[in-house]
Enzyme design. Structure first.
Site, PDB file in Angstrom:
ATOM      1  CB  CYS A 127      22.059  10.536  57.237  1.00  0.00           C
ATOM      2  SG  CYS A 127      21.930  10.198  54.876  1.00  0.00           S
ATOM      3  CB  CYS A 128      23.867  15.925  56.087  1.00  0.00           C
ATOM      4  SG  CYS A 128      22.206  15.680  56.049  1.00  0.00           S
ATOM      5  CB  CYS A 208      16.547  13.987  51.314  1.00  0.00           C
ATOM      6  SG  CYS A 208      18.378  13.857  51.137  1.00  0.00           S
ATOM      7  CB  CYS A 211      15.827  15.041  56.858  1.00  0.00           C
ATOM      8  SG  CYS A 211      16.312  13.464  56.827  1.00  0.00           S
ATOM      9  CB  CYS A 234      23.148  19.562  54.339  1.00  0.00           C
ATOM     10  SG  CYS A 234      24.039  20.719  53.629  1.00  0.00           S
TER      11      CYS A 234
END
Length: 246
Positions: A127-128, A208, A211, A234
């Site tokens: 995702c990062c 985010c 997280c 990240c």
């Protein structure tokens, strides 16, 4: 002095230049490092990346005093707290920042890799990579160097961070590496800078909303990022281009 042994670990001219600059800047004031990097060492080819997080006002204010039109890159993941987006707009306005660049993931990649929007839960590294690493990699092709707000006190993983790094493709300049939490607080108070609204709610490091959680007393400032996982970064600051990341 925090600097690796050049002869033992690096050979490229860029890595040697980074190590020499880091040694030269080690005892300089942050404002002097920034001015030299922006107006001399990397003139016309340097940008600032900012999370518009808990400590970001300091670096943004310092840069605004030197060049308010310097590119300021914000990685808009579509997963930020709404307070962060409001804070971004507030700081850009009061500091007169005229070149704010909001980066998002490539739409086609987002559809391919995260069609259900739950990649953050299934594979946080992926995702990062989708929402931060690849967008930043694409834009930093246009620059020789970029400025970060990282500090050595924030986490054990940053304790030996140099002032200037070479990641194999870009130079990274960390003018606040030597600053403590007290230095940050004093600067914010002295210059009457607004605080991120989540700081008083126990968020000393803000990413985010999916997280990030508040930090307990005595924990690292970044302990609330990806809490309960081995993940601590990240990925945008890893030496991923074949460089030594000194």
């Amino acid at each position: 002095m925090i600097i690796n042994n050049i002869a033992d670990q690096v050979a490229s001219p860029e890595a040697i230049r980074a190590a020499k600059l880091s040694a030269r800047y080690e005892n300089w004031a942050a404002a002097d490092i920034l001015r030299d990097a922006i107006e001399h060492e990397f003139i016309g080819s340097i940008a600032l990346s900012s999370s518009f997080g808990a400590d970001s006002a300091v670096m943004l204010h310092l840069v605004s005093q030197i060049n308010s039109d310097l590119p300021v890159i914000f990685l808009d993941t579509d997963r930020h707290f709404f307070q962060t987006l409001q804070y971004r707009d507030q700081l850009a306005k009061i500091l007169g920042l005229t070149n704010l660049i909001n980066l998002k993931a490539d739409k086609a990649e987002e559809q391919d890799f995260d069609p259900k929007g739950n990649l953050w839960k299934l594979a946080p590294d992926a995702c990062c990579a989708l929402r931060k690493v690849r967008p930043l990699n694409r834009i930093t092709d246009d620059y020789t160097a970029w400025i970060t707000g990282r500090k050595r006190h924030q986490a054990a993983t940053r304790a030996n961070m140099p002032i200037v790094e070479w990641d194999g493709r870009n130079f990274k300049v960390n003018p606040l590496a030597n600053w403590t939490a007290d230095d940050i607080a004093d600067y914010i108070e002295t210059h009457a800078l607004p605080a991120h609204p989540l700081v008083e709610q126990g968020y000393p490091s803000i990413g985010c909303f999916t997280c990030t959680k508040p930090v307990e007393v005595g924990e690292d400032a970044r302990a609330g990022r990806w809490a309960g996982q081995d993940k601590t970064e990240c990925g945008i600051h890893k030496p991923i281009f074949g460089g030594d990341g000194i």
